[in-house]
Design a protein around this motif. Sequence first.
Motif, PDB file in Angstrom:
ATOM      1  N   LEU A 151       0.846  -1.192   0.000  1.00 31.73           N
ATOM      2  CA  LEU A 151       0.000   0.000   0.000  1.00 31.73           C
ATOM      3  C   LEU A 151       0.885   1.247   0.000  1.00 31.73           C
ATOM      4  O   LEU A 151       1.970   1.262   0.576  1.00 31.73           O
ATOM      5  CB  LEU A 151      -0.912   0.030   1.225  1.00 31.73           C
ATOM      6  N   ARG A 152       0.388   2.294  -0.611  1.00 29.91           N
ATOM      7  CA  ARG A 152       1.136   3.552  -0.642  1.00 29.91           C
ATOM      8  C   ARG A 152       0.705   4.489   0.492  1.00 29.91           C
ATOM      9  O   ARG A 152       1.453   5.371   0.910  1.00 29.91           O
ATOM     10  CB  ARG A 152       0.932   4.243  -1.990  1.00 29.91           C
ATOM     11  N   SER A 153      -0.506   4.287   1.001  1.00 34.20           N
ATOM     12  CA  SER A 153      -1.042   5.170   2.029  1.00 34.20           C
ATOM     13  C   SER A 153      -2.224   4.501   2.710  1.00 34.20           C
ATOM     14  O   SER A 153      -2.708   3.459   2.266  1.00 34.20           O
ATOM     15  CB  SER A 153      -1.488   6.504   1.412  1.00 34.20           C
ATOM     16  N   THR A 154      -2.687   5.098   3.790  1.00 30.14           N
ATOM     17  CA  THR A 154      -3.925   4.691   4.448  1.00 30.14           C
ATOM     18  C   THR A 154      -4.818   5.913   4.576  1.00 30.14           C
ATOM     19  O   THR A 154      -4.330   7.044   4.702  1.00 30.14           O
ATOM     20  CB  THR A 154      -3.662   4.077   5.833  1.00 30.14           C
ATOM     21  N   SER A 155      -6.128   5.702   4.547  1.00 27.35           N
ATOM     22  CA  SER A 155      -7.085   6.809   4.525  1.00 27.35           C
ATOM     23  C   SER A 155      -7.955   6.805   5.774  1.00 27.35           C
ATOM     24  O   SER A 155      -8.342   5.744   6.279  1.00 27.35           O
ATOM     25  CB  SER A 155      -7.977   6.717   3.280  1.00 27.35           C
ATOM     26  N   TYR A 156      -8.277   8.013   6.246  1.00 26.71           N
ATOM     27  CA  TYR A 156      -9.036   8.175   7.483  1.00 26.71           C
ATOM     28  C   TYR A 156     -10.027   9.322   7.330  1.00 26.71           C
ATOM     29  O   TYR A 156      -9.837  10.245   6.538  1.00 26.71           O
ATOM     30  CB  TYR A 156      -8.101   8.468   8.657  1.00 26.71           C
ATOM     31  N   ALA A 157     -11.085   9.245   8.117  1.00 26.77           N
ATOM     32  CA  ALA A 157     -12.037  10.348   8.232  1.00 26.77           C
ATOM     33  C   ALA A 157     -12.370  10.515   9.706  1.00 26.77           C
ATOM     34  O   ALA A 157     -12.204   9.582  10.500  1.00 26.77           O
ATOM     35  CB  ALA A 157     -13.294  10.056   7.420  1.00 26.77           C
ATOM     36  N   TRP A 158     -12.801  11.693  10.074  1.00 24.03           N
ATOM     37  CA  TRP A 158     -13.164  11.911  11.475  1.00 24.03           C
ATOM     38  C   TRP A 158     -14.375  12.830  11.559  1.00 24.03           C
ATOM     39  O   TRP A 158     -14.642  13.651  10.692  1.00 24.03           O
ATOM     40  CB  TRP A 158     -11.998  12.486  12.276  1.00 24.03           C
ATOM     41  N   SER A 159     -15.125  12.628  12.635  1.00 28.34           N
ATOM     42  CA  SER A 159     -16.356  13.382  12.850  1.00 28.34           C
ATOM     43  C   SER A 159     -16.696  13.329  14.332  1.00 28.34           C
ATOM     44  O   SER A 159     -16.063  12.616  15.112  1.00 28.34           O
ATOM     45  CB  SER A 159     -17.495  12.782  12.018  1.00 28.34           C
ATOM     46  N   THR A 160     -17.699  14.089  14.724  1.00 23.25           N
ATOM     47  CA  THR A 160     -18.211  14.026  16.086  1.00 23.25           C
ATOM     48  C   THR A 160     -19.672  13.609  16.037  1.00 23.25           C
ATOM     49  O   THR A 160     -20.384  13.931  15.077  1.00 23.25           O
ATOM     50  CB  THR A 160     -18.083  15.381  16.801  1.00 23.25           C
ATOM     51  N   ILE A 161     -20.115  12.870  17.053  1.00 23.06           N
ATOM     52  CA  ILE A 161     -21.517  12.441  17.051  1.00 23.06           C
ATOM     53  C   ILE A 161     -22.429  13.517  17.623  1.00 23.06           C
ATOM     54  O   ILE A 161     -23.651  13.356  17.606  1.00 23.06           O
ATOM     55  CB  ILE A 161     -21.710  11.113  17.816  1.00 23.06           C
ATOM     56  N   ALA A 162     -21.860  14.610  18.145  1.00 24.82           N
ATOM     57  CA  ALA A 162     -22.698  15.715  18.602  1.00 24.82           C
ATOM     58  C   ALA A 162     -23.408  16.332  17.392  1.00 24.82           C
ATOM     59  O   ALA A 162     -22.800  16.535  16.344  1.00 24.82           O
ATOM     60  CB  ALA A 162     -21.846  16.765  19.304  1.00 24.82           C
ATOM     61  N   PRO A 163     -24.695  16.628  17.510  1.00 23.99           N
ATOM     62  CA  PRO A 163     -25.439  17.154  16.359  1.00 23.99           C
ATOM     63  C   PRO A 163     -25.034  18.582  16.024  1.00 23.99           C
ATOM     64  O   PRO A 163     -24.562  19.323  16.890  1.00 23.99           O
ATOM     65  CB  PRO A 163     -26.894  17.083  16.835  1.00 23.99           C
ATOM     66  N   PRO A 164     -25.208  18.994  14.777  1.00 24.88           N
ATOM     67  CA  PRO A 164     -24.948  20.390  14.395  1.00 24.88           C
ATOM     68  C   PRO A 164     -25.833  21.311  15.229  1.00 24.88           C
ATOM     69  O   PRO A 164     -26.915  20.906  15.667  1.00 24.88           O
ATOM     70  CB  PRO A 164     -25.334  20.430  12.917  1.00 24.88           C
ATOM     71  N   PRO A 165     -25.421  22.547  15.481  1.00 25.08           N
ATOM     72  CA  PRO A 165     -24.246  23.206  14.894  1.00 25.08           C
ATOM     73  C   PRO A 165     -22.964  23.018  15.702  1.00 25.08           C
ATOM     74  O   PRO A 165     -21.993  23.720  15.462  1.00 25.08           O
ATOM     75  CB  PRO A 165     -24.666  24.678  14.921  1.00 25.08           C
ATOM     76  N   TYR A 166     -22.964  22.086  16.655  1.00 27.67           N
ATOM     77  CA  TYR A 166     -21.777  21.938  17.499  1.00 27.67           C
ATOM     78  C   TYR A 166     -20.577  21.485  16.677  1.00 27.67           C
ATOM     79  O   TYR A 166     -20.653  20.581  15.849  1.00 27.67           O
ATOM     80  CB  TYR A 166     -22.024  20.922  18.618  1.00 27.67           C
ATOM     81  N   THR A 167     -19.435  22.129  16.944  1.00 27.90           N
ATOM     82  CA  THR A 167     -18.149  21.744  16.372  1.00 27.90           C
ATOM     83  C   THR A 167     -17.132  21.740  17.497  1.00 27.90           C
ATOM     84  O   THR A 167     -17.095  22.683  18.298  1.00 27.90           O
ATOM     85  CB  THR A 167     -17.702  22.746  15.287  1.00 27.90           C
ATOM     86  N   PRO A 168     -16.320  20.697  17.617  1.00 26.61           N
ATOM     87  CA  PRO A 168     -15.289  20.708  18.664  1.00 26.61           C
ATOM     88  C   PRO A 168     -14.453  21.975  18.584  1.00 26.61           C
ATOM     89  O   PRO A 168     -14.110  22.443  17.492  1.00 26.61           O
ATOM     90  CB  PRO A 168     -14.461  19.462  18.338  1.00 26.61           C
ATOM     91  N   PRO A 169     -14.129  22.577  19.731  1.00 25.62           N
ATOM     92  CA  PRO A 169     -13.458  23.881  19.728  1.00 25.62           C
ATOM     93  C   PRO A 169     -12.034  23.850  19.191  1.00 25.62           C
ATOM     94  O   PRO A 169     -11.525  24.877  18.755  1.00 25.62           O
ATOM     95  CB  PRO A 169     -13.477  24.289  21.208  1.00 25.62           C
ATOM     96  N   LEU A 170     -11.378  22.691  19.218  1.00 29.70           N
ATOM     97  CA  LEU A 170      -9.996  22.597  18.756  1.00 29.70           C
ATOM     98  C   LEU A 170      -9.938  21.779  17.472  1.00 29.70           C
ATOM     99  O   LEU A 170     -10.314  20.603  17.459  1.00 29.70           O
ATOM    100  CB  LEU A 170      -9.101  21.965  19.823  1.00 29.70           C
ATOM    101  N   ALA A 171      -9.461  22.398  16.408  1.00 33.75           N
ATOM    102  CA  ALA A 171      -9.339  21.683  15.135  1.00 33.75           C
ATOM    103  C   ALA A 171      -8.109  20.789  15.161  1.00 33.75           C
ATOM    104  O   ALA A 171      -7.073  21.158  15.731  1.00 33.75           O
ATOM    105  CB  ALA A 171      -9.230  22.681  13.986  1.00 33.75           C
ATOM    106  N   PRO A 172      -8.168  19.603  14.557  1.00 27.63           N
ATOM    107  CA  PRO A 172      -6.983  18.738  14.496  1.00 27.63           C
ATOM    108  C   PRO A 172      -5.851  19.423  13.742  1.00 27.63           C
ATOM    109  O   PRO A 172      -6.061  20.071  12.712  1.00 27.63           O
ATOM    110  CB  PRO A 172      -7.496  17.508  13.730  1.00 27.63           C
ATOM    111  N   MET A 173      -4.635  19.270  14.284  1.00 29.80           N
ATOM    112  CA  MET A 173      -3.456  19.862  13.654  1.00 29.80           C
ATOM    113  C   MET A 173      -2.654  18.843  12.862  1.00 29.80           C
ATOM    114  O   MET A 173      -1.951  19.193  11.919  1.00 29.80           O
ATOM    115  CB  MET A 173      -2.556  20.491  14.717  1.00 29.80           C
TER     116      MET A 173
END
Length: 721
Positions: free
Chosen positions: A615-637
């Motif tokens: 394999l050349r790479s691996t793929s990932y996605a991330w989300s929160t189960i909290a409903p909109p409009p909530y967004t975690p306060p710290l964005a992944p770096m």
Amino acid sequence: MYKAGKHSLFAAAVCIAIAIAGCGGSSSSSSDVASVPPGTAVPSTPPASNDIVISGVAATGAPLANAAVAIIDRKGNTVGSGKTDAAGFFRLNVNPLYGGPLVVQATRENPVAGKDMLVALADTKTSTTVNVNTLSNLVAALVSVTGSPSTLAADLASGKVTFDAKALLTKWKEAEAVIAPLLTALKADIAAIRSGSAPADGTGPDQVLDALGISITSNKDTSTIEITVKTTDNGNGQQLPVIRFTNAMPLALILAQNGITPTEINGQPITTASLPAPGTSPQVADLLERMTACFALPLKARANYETTTVTAAQCRALFSNNDPTTYRHSGAAVGPGGAFPGLFLESGTGASFVQGTFEYKRDNGDIVFSFASLSRDLTPRREESVATMGPDGKLRLIGDQYRFAGSVNPMAELRSYMDGALPALISTGYDIKVPVQEINDENIVRVDVTSPRGTKYSLVRGSSSMTLPKLDRNFVPEKNADGTIADSSSAFVRLNVITAVDFAFGGIGSADKVTYTGERDLQLLQQTESDEIIASYPSRGIWTMEYFTKMSGSPVARQTVRTRARAMSLQELSESGLVSPLRAYTLALKGLDPLLPEPTAPDPVKSLFFPLQDLRSTSYAWSTIAPPPYTPPLAPMSIRVLGRRITPESIPPYVDFVDSLALPPDTRQAKVPCELNTFVSHCDAQGLYMKNTWLDGAQLLSQDGNGREFSSMLSTWRINN
């Protein structure tokens, strides 16, 4: 494919409501307050001819430039709004009918940590100056029932808290008594900090702000307040003076417990010479502006990659004696593979350096400062460096001059498991980062790290970094076939661990013994530390690192590093929601299935085997189960992929690797490529994963403005029931 196990949080037969509400509410009406619906945004320049003017400076020492300022009345109405200028100054008109208790909020964008907000309070129906700074924020915490300045507007609107001019003056007097040694040393007047002329120029009142680091951490119904006085580091490992108390603690008890006299804190004298010199914050800002101007130059004009030389005069002038070779920081010299690599790369063009903060002064007069760096694709990082004063009165980069790399960050982790066969875990502690290194052709084989509380951790040599030892079921370090201590592949010192279910439902208690786990990078101590002990670590605590070769009986180097914050207790983490399974980002692996192993007695803990070969790479996605409009306060770096390649011919018979990728803001998925590594051979010449290479997990990392790291870890390990 595999099915979720019995411990999966998503399969739990519980219902948890996530309330995400705005600040609003109502209180009893009064004849001198206009009647408008709660939460109504009132124009900042009402048509009345007798408007009052609320003006001031928003600053932490350095100005809060281009910050949004909102004035909120006792009913939750925004009665004035605007922006600060480059110097942090603001001037807003307010209709006097909306006077009375007012909350003034100054909020700026933080490229690393989302937003920074400071609060000031006023009770006025006439024009006045209201400075918004770290001390006004402290006073707001003292007024708040829970000690949280960020909730004061909502608490005022709901009637949970109230204040008037007399009560505010009393709290300012308390703050004055708490920082009396600093005010005495600088001959400063707290009244100017509160409501006088206080330009953010590093002199007078602003010099006081430069010298203070104030941390307010919510903990259920109260808040822990820690004030660090940024005195000179004398090099002997002595901690900076810290004043620690809760918002509800009586003043007399605060003074007694912290040994506060007119000139000392806990027996440590506070002198003018030990504090930042006048004008420090503007000097740091000037250095960052010059760094940004250097990186704005075309690559051909600023540096030569082949010869690793910095060619542009304005870039060379960033460094001591106009010579980049004088710079060394945490073991790294300036170069494509060292410090400031962007100088030599096209991708570095257009990088910017902002929001500088004075941290402390070294005993030789050098300035330790932190700042945010932004690449041209807006990928943020929080960094720290050291500058010395040049003959022209400008700061020049010099670095800490340490021979070896090593750092410590407080960290909290949400650790979930791919198939739910293990309960998710919440951990808090400190992540020790020491890469494998050598001196005079001898490997560094051990690094002894001593915490601010005097606890010693011995790190052993791993594949690409120094790690904690791998422990057996009796919590005794295991050994390799050649007698060397086996590494765990992790240097995360977990001070306390709890299951996510207990975390969510109030099962946070005092220290308990932790069950043994065979997962090699989940380093658990046999005895955890209580929330009270974790909260007692100093925010800017000193960690000592001693480096040993195989032949050295004594350390070949001894270095000290400071954190910019302490680890959060489990209760504080619960309040923050930053690693809550219900509110934090959680990772999902895309397009890769495991080979399930058979149970092996007597150890039921095994891994889901995800083969990576070819394999050349691996793929990932991330989300929160909290409903909109909530967004975690710290964005992944950043995202890190952890794995192992089996190498039967070596001792130990494997190499562990980490492939990492920096993340721009608002990214919600990533493809992480196999990354060539100097120390670990796991990719072939075509960039493909080699034979016998397996995935262990993936880690999403974010960071707050004080250097605390927050990890969302997805592990491939499981229990074969």
